[in-house]
Design an enzyme around this catalytic site. Structure first.
Site, short mmCIF file in Angstrom:
data_model
loop_
_atom_site.label_atom_id
_atom_site.label_comp_id
_atom_site.label_asym_id
_atom_site.label_seq_id
_atom_site.Cartn_x
_atom_site.Cartn_y
_atom_site.Cartn_z
N ARG A 69 0.83 -1.23 0.00
CA ARG A 69 0.00 0.00 0.00
C ARG A 69 0.85 1.26 0.00
NH1 ARG A 69 -2.87 -2.81 4.15
NH2 ARG A 69 -4.52 -4.07 3.21
N LYS A 97 1.20 11.55 -10.81
CA LYS A 97 0.34 10.66 -11.61
C LYS A 97 1.14 9.44 -12.03
CE LYS A 97 -2.97 13.74 -13.79
NZ LYS A 97 -3.49 14.18 -15.11
N GLU A 149 6.94 20.87 -24.18
CA GLU A 149 6.33 20.99 -22.85
C GLU A 149 7.02 22.10 -22.03
OE1 GLU A 149 3.68 19.19 -21.57
OE2 GLU A 149 3.50 17.53 -22.99
N LYS A 178 5.09 23.58 -13.02
CA LYS A 178 4.15 22.48 -12.85
C LYS A 178 3.84 22.29 -11.37
CE LYS A 178 2.76 17.89 -14.12
NZ LYS A 178 2.96 16.67 -14.88
N GLU A 226 -6.42 17.03 -9.28
CA GLU A 226 -6.95 17.38 -10.59
C GLU A 226 -8.46 17.61 -10.62
OE1 GLU A 226 -6.26 14.62 -13.82
OE2 GLU A 226 -5.65 16.31 -15.02
N ARG A 229 -5.55 22.40 -12.39
CA ARG A 229 -4.55 21.52 -12.97
C ARG A 229 -4.80 21.25 -14.45
NH1 ARG A 229 -1.88 16.41 -9.80
NH2 ARG A 229 -0.68 15.56 -11.51
N ASN A 244 -3.04 20.91 -19.56
CA ASN A 244 -3.46 20.31 -20.82
C ASN A 244 -3.46 21.29 -22.00
OD1 ASN A 244 -3.86 17.70 -19.86
ND2 ASN A 244 -5.89 18.23 -19.06
N HIS A 285 -3.13 20.04 -25.43
CA HIS A 285 -3.24 18.59 -25.37
C HIS A 285 -4.54 18.03 -25.96
CE1 HIS A 285 0.37 18.85 -23.00
NE2 HIS A 285 0.39 17.55 -22.78
N HIS A 301 -3.61 15.32 -28.38
CA HIS A 301 -4.03 13.92 -28.21
C HIS A 301 -4.83 13.44 -29.41
CE1 HIS A 301 -3.73 13.98 -23.52
NE2 HIS A 301 -2.59 13.61 -24.08
N HIS A 330 4.40 12.54 -28.93
CA HIS A 330 3.55 13.34 -28.05
C HIS A 330 3.88 14.84 -28.07
CE1 HIS A 330 1.06 14.38 -24.61
NE2 HIS A 330 2.12 14.91 -24.02
#
Lengths: 377, 377
Positions: free
Chosen positions: A130, A152, A194, A235, A245, A249, A253, A256, A260, A275
């Site tokens: 955990r 993330k 980025e 960031k 998020e 946040r 994006n 993006h 994407h 990307h």
């Protein structure tokens, strides 16, 4: 701004997330000093290293030597490079390695590699017992300025990317700027998209600095470390405000949604588009779209385009080799991105360079019209 | 004490964990009202139900009906009962069901069953899209008073139990006391051991109340709901102080060091010993061991023994059918439990009924001697 200098040419960005706060060290040859940096900051007796074949051949021995010199027992698992490694079987293999080595909560799983390795190893660190300690040693520019901040982690499922994972903050990030020397120019440029993004979100001064100093950033040395540190700090500022998020946040994006969609429409074929390239085109489109909605000036959109073009990034959908994706395919991909609610999209728009904002009510029809015109040009 | 009454015979225990706070509803026929309880508290449009074959045949249709009546779309997955279901393949199957049904962050995974289903479904809820809503409908007494509070989720690995998992708090717990009517007496009794445990940890009044009212708790009705509510409240008080298990939460392991060792030494053969029975014997041993160390009176140990014996629980190692496990096997199991550090054990000891405490420096040799004497009697 809490970017501070420690060793010569080394910067420290502190990410103040309460009892999950951690430091990002940025500087040359950090992999060779990893053992000392880790043991002086964390009580780690054992480390399970996760890496990929490309990175292992260059840096694994160096990392293991450094850890063992500082008294850390190590085990390691070298996985195939590429996105397919972000799946259940490699995750189970990483967990099994850590449990076989009796990694306890105060021991660490170390990610040595790019975003794929970081996301996978971080997920394992989040679920073994955990949660055990997690140290990231990102070796690509993209992972140094993006996935090393924010916590993330995840793997892909047959239903889509990053659909299984946890939020698990690292305990320490070592961004070795020397490791970037071995990246291909294309890969470095993709990561740079980025970097530029952080200027465009809310740091107009940083964007201006990049316009003047990007050659030094590409060359390496202090300007590179500086750009990485400011990116991480940018960031971190956003993440600290919105760790799980739910709001602000989403600014990360910027570029993006279009990006994407372009990646999906080109079947994630990295020979056509990676990307960061999708994000570069996406950022130009987001600025143009904002100008079209009379939110920003066309001059700003042109300035974004000029800078990204100068560094060698694609800025037009037509820059992607091969057949142009039709509007419907792009709109489908945008809808799949789970961002459409009753005809409305959540979209990152801008009032100009460094003035991005989250818009929750952009009409899908407006986006469609804009894409049609863009593709018809 | 924040146990409150809502509907007739229905109690609400609030678990105040900041932005992860949630309510536990305890009362009869809650499964039939699940749809209303869930939709009135959470904005859930879709629910993915996880259950096992035994529970499904009794309650699944009822739950699905209730949810659909209140406009919640449902999918469900029925797994084989038993500990083997707490493993990677069933976890992957639950995640895949949820993603196929396009469960979003505000939708829910619902666990309908005992501890195995709760641990598995909770883990899935913790990792699908990095966390979706989780509703627990525990159907055994053990899961109602234990795993429904605390947020621990997980699966087993070949290296041991619960070695992979996350902390993921439920958004709502519906403890249907009528569902307990279908438990075997042995299963109910085993759950009761954990109820008594809360009295022994720090609620001497509750233990005294149980000594007088246990027959009513076994019979059902308000006394049963009361005992469950106080148990949940007791566990919640400990968890709120120590969500990530770094200190006080260890108190919940009263009786568990000996209990786990007995379970391991009998190869988790439930025909010989189930978890709650091991805990019952373990609690008696913990009180006797404390008396032997002159920390508590022998009278208190006798009182614990008398009560557990009265309800029909085993209280001696010799009560376990089959051959007695030798001391060495028990000591090995205790060492495997990862609680030995340089000859010292972390052990829950007591100064008497309701006066348990965490001791970090119990000599393993003392424990061994005590076990030898116990087995030789």
């Amino acid at each position: 701004m809490t970017v501070t200098l420690s060793r010569e040419n080394e910067r420290v960005v502190h990410v103040p997330l309460g009892d999950r706060a951690y430091d990002i060290l940025i500087g040359p040859d950090l992999i060779s000093h990893a053992g000392g940096e880790i043991t002086s900051r964390l009580k780690v007796r054992k480390a399970a290293i996760v890496t990929d074949e490309n990175v292992a051949s260059q840096y694994l021995d160096r990392l293991v030597d450094s850890l063992q010199t500082d008294g850390v027992e190590t085990v390691s698992l070298t996985l195939p490079p590429g996105e397919k490694t972000k799946s259940l079987e490699p995750l189970a293999a990483v967990c099994d390695m850590a449990l076989s080595a009796r990694i306890e909560r105060n021991d660490a799983i170390i990610a040595l590699g790019g975003g794929v390795i970081g996301d996978l190893a971080g997920f394992a660190a989040g679920i073994v017992r955990r949660g055990v300690r997690f140290v990231q040693i990102p070796t690509s520019l993209l992972s140094q300025v993006d996935s090393s901040v924010g916590g993330k982690t995840g793997i892909n499922s047959r239903h889509g990317k990053n659909l299984l994972g946890v939020f698990h903050q690292p305990d320490l990030v070592l961004s070795d700027t020397s490791a970037l020397d071995s990246l291909s120019e294309r890969e470095f440029r993709a990561g740079y998209a980025e970097v530029a993004k952080y200027g465009l979100i809310d740091r107009p001064d940083f964007f201006e600095w990049l316009e003047k100093n990007w050659r030094d950033v590409f060359a390496g040395g202090p300007a590179r470390a500086e750009a990485i540190a400011i990116s991480c700090q940018s960031k971190a500022d956003v993440v600290v405000e919105d760790e799980r998020e739910t709001g602000r946040r989403a600014l990360l994006n910027l570029g993006h949604t279009f990006g994407h969609a372009l990646e999906a429409a080109t079947q994630y074929d990295s020979s056509r588009l990676v990307h960061g390239e999708g994000v570069a085109i996406g950022m130009v489109l987001a600025h143009r779209f904002s100008a079209r909605l009379n939110l920003a000036s066309t001059d700003d959109a042109k300035r974004v385009e000029a800078h990204l073009k100068a560094v060698g990034l694609p800025t037009e959908i037509s820059d992607i080799p091969g057949e142009l994706p039709p509007t419907e395919v792009l709109m489908d991909a945008i809808a799949q991105d789970k961002k459409v609610k009753s005809g409305k999209l959540t979209f990152i728009l801008t009032h100009g360079i460094g003035q991005s904002f989250v818009a929750n009510d952009v009409a899908a029809s407006e986006v469609e019209l804009f894409l049609k015109e863009t593709l018809a040009r």
